[in-house]
Design an enzyme around this catalytic site. Structure first.
Site, PDB file in Angstrom:
ATOM      1  N   ASP A 237       7.431   3.715   3.026  1.00 53.75           N
ATOM      2  CA  ASP A 237       7.824   4.905   3.774  1.00 53.75           C
ATOM      3  C   ASP A 237       9.354   4.872   3.944  1.00 53.75           C
ATOM      4  OD1 ASP A 237       7.308   7.186   5.411  1.00 53.75           O
ATOM      5  OD2 ASP A 237       7.134   5.979   7.202  1.00 53.75           O
TER       6      ASP A 237
ATOM      7  N   ASP B 181       0.834  -1.206   0.000  1.00 59.22           N
ATOM      8  CA  ASP B 181       0.000   0.000   0.000  1.00 59.22           C
ATOM      9  C   ASP B 181       0.863   1.249   0.000  1.00 59.22           C
ATOM     10  OD1 ASP B 181       0.906  -0.783   2.497  1.00 59.22           O
ATOM     11  OD2 ASP B 181      -0.862  -0.105   3.580  1.00 59.22           O
TER      12      ASP B 181
ATOM     13  N   LYS C 170       6.929   7.407  -0.346  1.00 64.18           N
ATOM     14  CA  LYS C 170       7.379   8.670   0.252  1.00 64.18           C
ATOM     15  C   LYS C 170       8.889   8.819   0.044  1.00 64.18           C
ATOM     16  CE  LYS C 170       3.997   8.694   4.046  1.00 64.18           C
ATOM     17  NZ  LYS C 170       3.848   8.586   5.513  1.00 64.18           N
TER      18      LYS C 170
END
Ligand code: IMP
Ligand code: MG
Length: 178
Positions: free
Chosen positions: A106, A103, A134
């Site tokens: 990070d 999903d 990110k």
């Protein structure tokens, strides 16, 4: 609704379900045209359950299969400290072309652990597809093969992503208001 509250925190609409749908279709198209043979998609629970369900219905590669894993962390003995283990994978991954479905990526710590655990199982190939990435938070060198959208270093919820297990059911993606 353009603003929602979860546990006294305010989140604002960030990526609508229509936009998510276009992003998912575009990742699927990239995967469909890469020429991966007989892929075994591996969705990382819990967060990727919605993404996995949507992207799989856009995949047109013959013999595509899907499996689900969860990473469990527990205290190891003595000096090892925290050890992660894959729940839900068995030996059938040997010699398979794996496509991990995430999903969100990070820091990349989770991804690195998943890859290390799969490499031990003698898979043929591992590719990674993530809905969100990110880049400012990413600390690893592992290349990510399919990225839906790169986002700023903000906390997001919805479409499978949670804040303290809340918000996974939201159809849109929201980000924490600063
Ligand atoms: P990483 O190991 O730092 O890459 O983090 C990966 C995991 O942290 C994801 O699979 C999510 O479960 C969680 N995570 C990271 N960023 C967010 C966010 O913005 N919202 C919700 N969960 C997040
Ligand atoms: Mg997750």
């Amino acid at each position: 609704m353009s603003t929602i509250n979860i546990k006294n925190k305010e989140f604002e609409l960030f990526i609508s379900n229509n936009d998510i749908s276009s992003i998912v279709k575009s990742i699927a198209q990239d995967i469909n045209t890469t020429g991966v043979k007989d892929p075994l998609f591996v969705a990382v629970l819990n967060g990727s359950f919605v993404f996995a369900a949507d992207i799989m219905r856009e995949i047109t590669i013959p013999n595509a299969k899907i499996s689900f894993i969860k990473l469990s962390s527990y205290s190891g003995t003595k000096t090892t400290g925290q050890v992660n283990k894959l729940i839900g994978v068995n030996t059938e991954v040997k010699n398979r072309n794996i496509i991990i479905l995430e999903d969100i990526i990070d820091t990349g710590i989770t991804l690195e652990k998943i890859i290390a655990l799969f490499e031990k199982k003698n898979v043929a190939d591992i590719k990674i597809a993530t809905l969100l990435f990110k880049p400012e938070a990413y600390t690893k060198d592992i290349p990510i093969d399919f990225i839906g959208r790169s986002i700023t270093n903000d906390f997001v919820v919805g479409y499978g992503l949670d804040y303290d297990e809340i918000g996974r059911n939201l159809p849109h993606i929201y980000k924490l208001k600063n």
